[in-house]
Design an enzyme around this catalytic site. Structure first.
Site, PDB file in Angstrom:
ATOM      1  N   TRP A 182       0.855  -1.177   0.000  1.00 57.25           N
ATOM      2  CA  TRP A 182       0.000   0.000   0.000  1.00 57.25           C
ATOM      3  C   TRP A 182       0.898   1.236   0.000  1.00 57.25           C
ATOM      4  O   TRP A 182       1.793   1.347   0.839  1.00 57.25           O
ATOM      5  CB  TRP A 182      -0.867  -0.043   1.263  1.00 57.25           C
ATOM      6  CG  TRP A 182      -1.841   1.066   1.407  1.00 57.25           C
ATOM      7  CD1 TRP A 182      -2.665   1.557   0.447  1.00 57.25           C
ATOM      8  CD2 TRP A 182      -2.119   1.811   2.590  1.00 57.25           C
ATOM      9  NE1 TRP A 182      -3.432   2.558   0.961  1.00 57.25           N
ATOM     10  CE2 TRP A 182      -3.132   2.737   2.272  1.00 57.25           C
ATOM     11  CE3 TRP A 182      -1.620   1.776   3.904  1.00 57.25           C
ATOM     12  CZ2 TRP A 182      -3.645   3.634   3.207  1.00 57.25           C
ATOM     13  CZ3 TRP A 182      -2.137   2.676   4.823  1.00 57.25           C
ATOM     14  CH2 TRP A 182      -3.147   3.593   4.465  1.00 57.25           C
ATOM     15  N   ASP A 209       0.265  -4.757   9.865  1.00 55.12           N
ATOM     16  CA  ASP A 209      -0.800  -3.860   9.441  1.00 55.12           C
ATOM     17  C   ASP A 209      -2.034  -4.744   9.252  1.00 55.12           C
ATOM     18  O   ASP A 209      -2.067  -5.587   8.358  1.00 55.12           O
ATOM     19  CB  ASP A 209      -0.418  -3.177   8.124  1.00 55.12           C
ATOM     20  CG  ASP A 209      -1.465  -2.167   7.683  1.00 55.12           C
ATOM     21  OD1 ASP A 209      -1.198  -1.418   6.733  1.00 55.12           O
ATOM     22  OD2 ASP A 209      -2.559  -2.115   8.292  1.00 55.12           O
ATOM     23  N   LYS A 214     -12.824  -1.020   7.365  1.00 51.39           N
ATOM     24  CA  LYS A 214     -13.458  -1.975   6.457  1.00 51.39           C
ATOM     25  C   LYS A 214     -14.380  -2.933   7.183  1.00 51.39           C
ATOM     26  O   LYS A 214     -15.509  -3.141   6.774  1.00 51.39           O
ATOM     27  CB  LYS A 214     -12.401  -2.797   5.709  1.00 51.39           C
ATOM     28  CG  LYS A 214     -11.169  -2.052   5.266  1.00 51.39           C
ATOM     29  CD  LYS A 214     -11.420  -1.120   4.105  1.00 51.39           C
ATOM     30  CE  LYS A 214     -10.163  -0.624   3.473  1.00 51.39           C
ATOM     31  NZ  LYS A 214      -9.298   0.198   4.338  1.00 51.39           N
TER      32      LYS A 214
END
Lengths: 447, 465
Positions: B193, B275, B311
């Protein structure tokens, strides 16, 4: 576990704030009072929340069209729009010329952080920031983190027991060119018009970068539009500056972290470039700001009926504060407390200086269980009908026990001056080796 | 471009005006009628009327910063008038009607919160809402975590996953591997990312490297390369690991592969910084998705885990995140947290409450927790369905290449293996928006657009090599 911790050498960070609150919470005296809350309190000892806010929260919670989609990096556009209008006025030439705008941030602190990062990278000037002692823990820490040197100044003259905005002349005269000056709570600045014009000229000449901080728009006069007159003057004079706008106090929503960093530039192009840079800083810190608080405020400010309701309750709170000031002064007078207490009603806003000595503050804290920080700066909304008599009596007692009462007087001569806090510079206080320009001396003699 | 070290010569100061007295722009500063007539003119008009050059902005040298690619993609998509358009670039869940979805449990809990008259809106503590912090870490580490039992974990409520990464990165730069050692190498996966680079760079790290991860040839994990990079990394280097549902490849190590990774990291004293943005979202099972983090904890590692609830709770814009700290003992964690408080103080001071309240309320009530798990499974299941459907269509069309990676990858994203030129074709000719890397968001697929997307991919692959 065989291996040592990788955190073995991490020292325990000393606690810099909250000691007063800790002591207060441990205190078991039934009369104890805490007068140093940051937030605006009501008479029932709960934080103030204008009724229009929970009403709007309820409405938003039941809005079927609402989703939690990511905001852009700079936050809710509609919110930035109403925030800008609130700050500089709907009819501001800067809005017409599209050269004012900003970024929706994580409260006032987030705004200060973005500004400090931007100034570190793009401000062509010495890395020096002038701010008031009350801003040391907010602006001060953040700017220090970015590598700036902090210099303090204050309006409050503990000898004259008055706030003198004219001290800004000294600050600006002695500051290096292109220094940054934090102007906290400009709503409380008072100067005659001619002196404002002069001050603006000096600031322009020395290319001082102004960083306004509006922590509670509306809390000075009760009217949010009146509070920002000074700021609007600087806009009209063609200044470019930043302003960090905090909405926590004005709407009672401290925990939703609603703030804005507003930039006023001379051209739309510059504004867009500035904003893009601020976006890039935000991207790697919080990606985009939280939505709820901004949606509440946008709803309230955009809806005429809700806006009026909000302004009304704000006015009510401010009138209460003014009333409390009068009551405290009157009660002290009735008790025959030695000293002059005019400064209680002459200051404005939520926080004011009590004007008593450090020893007297200590007496209040230790003997009377009334918790005020050493500076004597207290939060007027913490005083209510239940505790006002006790407070007035205690102040009376403290003065009688450790006199004298506060009186406006000349500062001591320079031989006998022992600065209490070596970092605290009180402009106007003559110190060894200080040189004053002829103009500054002339101004001082005219005051 | 000017910067602090190479300043431009100072610009000429604004020209002096002919007169000393300016016409006062406002009548009086203390009394000015609200609702005064709009001023036509202002500073610029005044300057123009006096025939002077406009003073230039003190910010004239500030350049425009580059925007993030995926935002531009979404903007282009929005402006596209073609009715067939599909957005496979966005990083948020969509229903089969291509709409955002507010989780039913979130709706329920937010109503409950709005009804609570006694809710105190004072500032949260610097480290965040206590109920949120403990529940969030518990979700990542597991109810029976030895680290929790031994009281050697800490939590910092943060502004989403980004905020958690930032706090952790700032701390590591200040206090890890020496004091203020900005040169400690930080390894991020190749690819990863984009924000990972940005966050660690902004925190002050000067040496950010990549470790092998995606094997384009075999469309899977390059374990050999990864382990080799770890063997060669200087001791005490920091490795950013994706806990599950790797972004952008969707390719995760298997448990056996994680065991190999952990073994090398332990031997080389490498620091794991997880993460975790998709717990529950990847497989539909919270515990399965947290397996890697929990394994590392059980192996005695000290680690950071940046959690995002954007999310799996669908709370994207309320910025709900948590940094979980696992240390060797409680005293270490205490000291670490005290320093993190100082760091948070100059970042955002204290975090926002709403999102944290929703998550805390949900996680601490058995009824709501069950409902949440069902909602998460709903999302995960739809993604699994889309994967299966896309793959079967591509294979049915006889699309050149292998497409099993579509169903073998996990989470929101899939690395299709499409080339940059094929991606360009899809965007320009077929109005299907995806990242140049070939990453697609499965949530952008619906039963209505599956056929069109599959056919378009077939076209792109056959027409463009």
């Amino acid at each position: 576990m065989p291996t040592l911790s990788v955190f073995l050498d991490v020292p325990l960070a000393p606690k810099t704030r909250g000691r007063l609150l800790d002591d207060f919470q441990k205190d078991e005296n039934p009369n104890k009072v805490y007068l140093a809350y940051e937030v605006c309190m009501t008479g029932n000892e709960v934080p103030w929340l204008p009724p229009v806010v929970p009403k709007t929260l309820m409405k938003l919670a039941h809005d079927p069209s609402q989703s939690y989609e990511y905001l852009p990096e700079h936050g809710l556009e509609a919110f930035i729009h109403v925030a800008t209008e609130l700050l500089v006025g709907r009819h501001s030439p800067a809005i017409v010329e599209n050269r004012v705008g900003g970024v929706h941030t994580i409260g006032g602190s987030g705004a200060i952080r973005l500004a400090a990062m931007f100034l570190k990278d793009w401000h062509r000037g010495p890395r020096v920031v002038y701010l008031q002692p009350s801003q040391k823990e907010q602006h001060g820490f953040i700017f220090q983190e970015m590598g700036f040197i902090i210099r303090e100044y204050t309006f409050w003259d503990p000898y004259q027991l008055a706030s003198d905005t004219g001290k800004l002349f000294d600050v600006v005269e002695h500051a290096p060119e292109r220094s940054i000056v934090v102007l906290y709570n400009p709503g409380s600045f008072i100067l005659p018009r001619k002196r404002w014009i002069k001050l603006a000229k000096v600031m322009k000449r020395k290319q001082i970068f102004l960083f306004f901080d509006v922590p509670d728009q509306g809390f000075i006069s009760g009217d949010p539009d009146r509070d920002n007159k000074i700021l609007r003057y600087f806009v009209s004079q063609g200044f470019e500056f930043f302003c960090s706008q905090c909405f926590s106090n004005s709407f009672g929503l401290y925990d939703e972290r609603i703030g804005c960093l507003i930039a006023v530039a001379l051209s739309n192009e510059a504004l867009l470039h500035i904003r893009s840079q601020l976006d890039s800083y935000a991207r790697y810190m919080w990606c985009s700001p939280p939505a709820l608080g901004s949606r509440v405020i946008t709803t309230i400010l955009s809806n005429p009926a809700l806006r009026v309701e909000w302004k009304k309750s704000l006015r009510g709170v401010v009138e209460n504060i003014m009333l409390t000031r009068e009551k405290v002064k009157e009660k002290l007078r009735l008790l025959g407390t030695p000293g002059s207490w005019e400064h209680i009603t002459e200051q404005d806003g939520m926080h004011s200086f009590l004007g008593i000595s450090v020893d007297q503050v200590d007496y209040l804290v230790t003997k009377k269980h009334i918790y005020i920080p050493k500076t004597g700066q207290f939060n007027l909304t913490c005083i209510n009908n239940q505790n006002i008599d006790y407070i007035a009596q205690s102040i009376n007692e403290a003065i009688l026990a450790i006199g004298p009462g506060p009186q406006p007087r000349e500062p001591p001569t320079k031989e006998s001056v022992v600065p209490e806090d070596s970092e605290l510079q009180v402009p106007g206080l003559k110190r060894e080796g200080t040189k004053f320009s002829g103009l500054a001396a002339l101004l001082r003699s005219k005051k | 471009m000017a910067d602090r070290d190479n300043p431009l010569p100072p610009k000429p100061s604004a020209q002096r005006l002919g007169r000393e007295k300016l016409p006062p722009p406002v009548k009086d500063f203390r009394i000015d009628a609200f609702g005064a007539q709009p001023r036509t003119g202002g500073f610029r008009a005044l300057v123009a009327a006096l025939g002077l050059a406009m003073p230039s902005s003190i910010f004239a040298d500030v350049p425009q910063a580059q925007p993030v690619l995926v935002f531009k993609l979404t903007a282009d998509f929005r402006e596209d008038p073609d009715p067939r358009k599909v957005n496979l670039g966005v990083g948020a869940y969509r229903t089969d009607d291509c709409q955002p979805w507010v989780l039913p449990v979130v709706r329920k809990v937010e109503h409950q919160i709005a009804r609570n008259d006694a809710l105190n809106h004072e500032y949260l503590p610097i480290l965040g809402l206590p109920e949120f912090r403990s529940n969030a870490s518990r979700i990542a580490l597991g109810d029976d975590s030895p680290a929790i039992k031994e009281k050697r974990i800490g939590s910092v409520q943060s502004l989403g996953g980004t905020g958690a990464l930032r706090v952790g990165a700032e701390f590591l730069r200040k206090w890890y591997n020496g004091t203020n050692n900005a040169a400690t190498p930080v390894y991020v996966s190749s690819p990863t990312w984009e924000n990972h680079n940005g966050v660690f760079g902004a925190a002050g790290f000067t040496d950010i490297r990549t470790y092998h991860y995606w094997d384009a040839a075999k469309r899977g994990l390059d374990l050999q390369g990864l382990l080799q990079d770890m063997e060669n990394a200087p001791e005490f280097s920091i490795f950013v690991l994706h806990a599950c549902a790797h972004n952008p490849t969707g390719t995760d190590p298997t448990p056996e592969q994680w065991e190999k990774i952990a073994s090398v990291m332990k031997r080389r004293f490498l620091f794991p910084f997880f993460d975790s943005a998709y717990q529950g979202f990847a497989s539909g099972d919270l515990d399965r998705d947290a397996w890697a983090v929990r394994y590392f904890v059980s192996e005695g590692f000290e680690l950071f885990c940046a959690q995002s609830f954007s999310k799996n709770f669908g709370l994207y814009n309320e910025r709900v995140g948590n940094l979980t700290v696992v240390g060797k003992d409680g005293d270490n964690v205490l000291r670490v947290l005290s320093q993190m408080e100082k760091i948070v103080r100059v970042l955002w001071s204290n975090p926002p409450a709403q999102g944290a309240r929703i998550v805390a309320t949900t996680l601490s009530s058995p009824e709501h927790f069950t409902m949440w798990k069902e909602n998460v499974k709903t999302m995960a299941d739809r993604i699994l369905l889309m994967r299966a459907e896309l793959r079967s269509r591509l294979e049915a069309l006889g699309t050149p290449g292998t497409w099993n990676h579509i169903t073998e990858q996990i989470g929101m994203f899939s690395f299709t293996g499409l080339t940059a030129k094929q991606v360009e074709y899809l965007i320009n000719e077929k109005h299907i928006y995806l990242l140049p890397s070939g990453r697609i968001n499965m949530c952008g697929l619906t039963t209505k657009n599956l056929d069109y997307v599959a056919a378009s991919i077939y076209e792109a692959v056959t027409k463009i090599q």
